[in-house]
Design a protein around this motif. Structure first.
Motif, short mmCIF file in Angstrom:
data_model
loop_
_atom_site.label_atom_id
_atom_site.label_comp_id
_atom_site.label_asym_id
_atom_site.label_seq_id
_atom_site.Cartn_x
_atom_site.Cartn_y
_atom_site.Cartn_z
N VAL A 195 0.84 -1.21 0.00
CA VAL A 195 0.00 0.00 0.00
C VAL A 195 0.87 1.25 0.00
CG1 VAL A 195 -1.66 1.34 1.35
CG2 VAL A 195 -1.97 -1.14 1.10
N VAL A 196 1.92 1.25 0.82
CA VAL A 196 2.85 2.38 0.87
C VAL A 196 3.52 2.59 -0.49
CG1 VAL A 196 5.01 3.23 1.87
CG2 VAL A 196 3.26 2.23 3.35
N LEU A 197 3.93 1.49 -1.13
CA LEU A 197 4.58 1.59 -2.44
C LEU A 197 3.63 2.13 -3.50
CD1 LEU A 197 6.67 -1.72 -2.49
CD2 LEU A 197 7.53 0.61 -2.25
N ILE A 198 2.38 1.71 -3.45
CA ILE A 198 1.40 2.23 -4.40
C ILE A 198 1.20 3.73 -4.18
CG2 ILE A 198 -1.04 2.15 -5.07
CD1 ILE A 198 -0.95 -0.87 -4.46
N TYR A 199 1.16 4.14 -2.92
CA TYR A 199 1.01 5.56 -2.59
C TYR A 199 2.21 6.35 -3.08
CZ TYR A 199 0.29 9.77 0.19
OH TYR A 199 0.12 11.08 0.59
N ASN A 200 3.40 5.75 -2.98
CA ASN A 200 4.64 6.41 -3.41
C ASN A 200 5.11 5.88 -4.76
OD1 ASN A 200 4.81 7.91 -0.96
ND2 ASN A 200 5.77 6.16 0.05
N ILE A 201 4.17 5.61 -5.65
CA ILE A 201 4.51 4.95 -6.91
C ILE A 201 5.49 5.76 -7.75
CG2 ILE A 201 2.60 5.95 -8.22
CD1 ILE A 201 3.90 2.30 -8.41
N ASP A 202 5.50 7.07 -7.59
CA ASP A 202 6.44 7.91 -8.35
C ASP A 202 7.88 7.67 -7.91
OD1 ASP A 202 4.32 9.00 -9.72
OD2 ASP A 202 4.15 10.77 -8.42
N GLU A 203 8.08 7.16 -6.73
CA GLU A 203 9.43 6.88 -6.22
C GLU A 203 9.68 5.37 -6.12
OE1 GLU A 203 10.33 9.16 -2.64
OE2 GLU A 203 8.57 10.39 -3.02
N TRP A 204 8.93 4.60 -6.89
CA TRP A 204 8.93 3.15 -6.79
C TRP A 204 10.33 2.55 -6.81
CZ3 TRP A 204 7.73 -0.52 -11.36
CH2 TRP A 204 7.61 -1.84 -10.90
N GLN A 205 11.20 3.09 -7.67
CA GLN A 205 12.53 2.50 -7.83
C GLN A 205 13.54 2.98 -6.80
OE1 GLN A 205 11.00 4.72 -9.74
NE2 GLN A 205 12.35 5.73 -11.21
N TRP A 206 13.11 3.79 -5.83
CA TRP A 206 14.04 4.34 -4.85
C TRP A 206 13.69 3.86 -3.45
CZ3 TRP A 206 17.62 6.07 -7.82
CH2 TRP A 206 17.31 6.71 -9.02
N THR A 207 14.70 3.84 -2.58
CA THR A 207 14.49 3.43 -1.19
C THR A 207 13.52 4.36 -0.47
OG1 THR A 207 16.69 2.41 -1.07
CG2 THR A 207 15.66 3.02 1.01
N SER A 208 13.47 5.62 -0.90
CA SER A 208 12.58 6.60 -0.26
C SER A 208 11.12 6.20 -0.36
CB SER A 208 12.79 7.98 -0.88
OG SER A 208 12.56 7.94 -2.28
N ALA A 209 10.77 5.33 -1.31
CA ALA A 209 9.38 4.88 -1.45
C ALA A 209 8.93 4.05 -0.26
CB ALA A 209 9.22 4.08 -2.73
#
Length: 471
Positions: A195-209
Motif C-alpha cells: 500500500v505504501v509503495l502504491i502511494y509512493n509509486i512515483d518513487e517506486w525504484q528508490w528506497t525513499s518509497a
C-alpha cells in the motif's frame, strides 16, 4: 488413571504458562505506558521479556517471529544500535538455551519433555559451531577490536537460531504454531508495504518509497517476501493432502503481488532461480506448464499497464551498465573486498572490518554519509574479505550440508505435506543464497533470523516426517 493425571498435569501447566505469559505482557505494556519518557522502561522491558523467555522458550520463539517484520532500530548510548524487540528477545532465547543445556548436563536428565522421542543431536552442529568460531578467529586483525568482537557475538546469536529451531520444534503441532506465528504478521507487513509503495509509486525504484512501511529498502523487503511466497507456492504445487486451498491461494496472490512490487534486480534473479529449482523438484509436468502459463499471463497484464514496462526494462538494462552509479559503487566494493582478502587471505581481516576500512566514493554518493554503511554488496565476498579462505570454506560447508541433507531426505519421504515443507524450506533458502551474490543481508534481523531458523527447521521437519511414518 496415571495416564489421565499426566495429561491433566500437562493441560494445567500449559494454561498456567499462558496465564503467566499474558500477565507478563500486560505488565510490560503498563510499564511502557507509565515510563514511556524514562530510561527505566528499557530495564523493565528487558526484565519482563527475560522472565517470559525463561517461562516458555517455545512461545518466546513464536513471539519473535510474530514481531520480526515490525522490529525497529533503537539507538543506545555510545552510538550502539539494536533491533527491538527481536534482537534482545533472540539474545535471551540463546542465553536460556545455554542455561537449559547446562542444567541438563548437570542433572543428567531432560528438564523439558520431548514427546517421548529422541531425534539425536543437531545434524549441522559441527559446521555451524565451526562457523561461529571462525567469526572470532580474526578479530585481532580488525581495525577496531571491540567493534569486531561485538559484531561477532551478534552474528553468533543469529546463527544460534538454527539450534533453537531444531530444539524447540518437535512435532506437527509445534510446526503449525510456528507457521501461525510467522505467516499472519508477514502477510500484514507485505500488504502494508505494498500500500505504501502504491502511494509512493512515483518513487517506486528508490528506497525513499519505503518511508512509512515496516521495511527500510527493497532488498530486505523483496527477500523477506520471497521466503513466504516460495513456501506458499511449494504447498500449492506439491501438497495433495487436505487443507484450506482458498486461504493458501489468497496468500499466494498477496505475496506474489508483494514480490512484483519490489524493484530489486537481485530479488528478481533470486526468485527466478528459486522457482526454477522448485519446478525441477515438482515432478508433475502439467503443474509446471500451468504455473508457467499463469506467471506469463500475469506478467503480460502487468507490462500492459502504461509506463510500467518501460520502467522495468530500463531497470533490467542498467544491470551491466557502468554508467549506472549503483553498479560503479558495487564494483568498487567488490574490488575492495578482493584487496582485503589478498591482504589477509587465511583468516581474514576480522568480522565487520569491511565497513571500518572501506571509504565510499563521494562522487557516487554525494556529500551525505550514511550512519550505517553498507557492506561489500556480496555476502560471499564479504565472508572472504573478513573471515578469509578458512571462513569461506566453512561457509560453503554450511550451505552444502543443508542441501545435501534435504535432497537425501526427500528420497525417503512420500507424504505430500512434509515434502512441500522440505522443498519449500530449501527453495526459500536458495532464493536468499542467490541474492547474497549481489547483496549482504545476513546481518539484519528480517533476513538473518529467517535464514538460520530455516536452516535448523529442515532437519527437525525431516525427523517429524520419519517419526510419523514409523508409527
Amino acid at each position: 488413571m496415571q495416564t489421565d493425571l499426566t495429561h491433566y498435569s500437562k493441560y494445567l501447566n500449559h494454561h498456567v504458562y499462558l496465564a503467566a505469559y499474558g500477565i507478563a505482557c500486560i505488565l510490560l505494556g503498563a510499564a511502557f505506558a507509565i515510563y514511556a519518557e524514562s530510561p527505566i522502561v528499557i530495564l523493565l522491558g528487558l526484565a519482563i521479556v527475560g522472565f517470559l523467555v525463561f517461562l516458555s522458550m517455545d512461545f518466546s520463539l513464536y513471539a519473535l517471529l510474530l514481531c520480526l517484520p515490525f522490529s525497529r532500530r533503537y539507538i543506545l548510548p555510545a552510538e550502539a544500535e539494536v533491533q527491538t524487540p527481536t534482537e534482545p528477545l533472540l539474545g535471551m532465547l540463546v542465553f536460556a538455551f545455554f542455561i537449559r543445556k547446562v542444567v541438563d548436563r548437570v542433572m543428567r536428565a531432560k528438564v523439558r519433555e520431548r514427546d517421548d522421542t529422541t531425534d539425536g543431536r543437531f545434524p549441522f552442529r559441527v559446521p555451524v559451531c565451526i562457523y561461529i568460531f571462525v567469526h572470532f578467529l580474526p578479530i585481532f586483525n580488525a581495525p577496531q577490536l571491540f567493534v569486531s568482537a561485538k559484531g561477532a557475538f551478534r552474528a553468533a546469536v543469529y546463527i544460534m537460531s538454527s539450534f533453537l529451531a531444531y530444539e524447540l520444534i518437535k512435532n506437527r503441532r509445534d510446526l503449525r504454531r510456528l507457521f501461525v506465528a510467522a505467516f499472519p504478521s508477514a502477510l500484514i507487513a507485505v500488504i502494508w508495504t505494498a500500500v505504501v509503495l502504491i502511494y509512493n509509486i512515483d518513487e517506486w525504484q528508490w528506497t525513499s518509497a519505503y518511508r512509512g512501511s515496516p521495511f527500510t529498502n527493497y532488498s530486505v523487503y523483496g527477500s523477506f517476501t520471497a521466503i513466504f511466497f516460495l513456501i506458499v507456492l511449494s504447498r500449492l504445487l506439491l501438497d495433495r493432502t487436505h487443507y484450506d486451498r482458498v486461504l493458501w491461494t489468497v496468500m499466494f496472490i498477496v505475496f506474489g503481488v508483494g514480490l512484483m512490487m519490489c524493484f530489486s534486480r537481485g530479488v528478481w534473479l533470486s526468485a527466478i532461480a528459486a522457482v526454477t529449482f522448485l519446478l525441477m523438484l515438482t515432478g508433475e509436468q502439467h503443474k509446471r506448464i500451468l504455473f508457467v502459463v499463469l506467471v506469463g499471463g500475469i506478467l503480460l497484464f502487468i507490462f500492459s499497464v502504461p509506463g510500467v514496462s518501460n520502467v522495468v526494462f530500463n531497470r533490467i538494462s542498467t544491470a551491466f551498465s557502468l554508467e549506472f552509479a549503483s553498479n560503479q559503487s558495487r564494483l568498487l566494493r567488490w574490488g575492495q573486498a578482493i584487496i582485503m582478502f589478498l591482504q589477509s587471505p587465511i583468516i581474514g581481516n576480522g568480522y565487520g572490518a569491511f565497513a571500518m576500512i572501506y571509504e565510499p566514493n563521494v562522487s557516487l554518493i554525494g556529500e551525505f554519509v550514511a550512519q550505517y554503511r553498507l557492506g561489500a554488496h556480496s555476502e560471499y565476498l564479504q565472508v572472504l574479505a573478513e573471515l578469509g579462505i578458512v571462513g569461506f570454506a566453512v561457509w560453503m560447508w554450511v550451505i552444502f550440508a543443508f542441501f545435501s541433507f534435504g535432497l537425501r531426505a526427500l528420497s525417503g519421504i512420500d507424504d505430500g505435506f512434509y515434502r512441500f515443507v522440505i522443498i519449500g524450506l530449501m527453495t526459500a533458502e536458495l532464493s536468499l543464497l542467490v541474492h547474497f551474490t549481489v547483496n549482504n543481508l545476513l546481518n539484519g534481523d528480517r533476513i538473518g533470523v529467517p535464514f538460520w531458523i530455516i536452516y535448523g527447521l529442515l532437519p527437525t521437519v525431516v525427523n517429524i516426517a520419519k517419526r510419523e511414518t514409523a508409527l
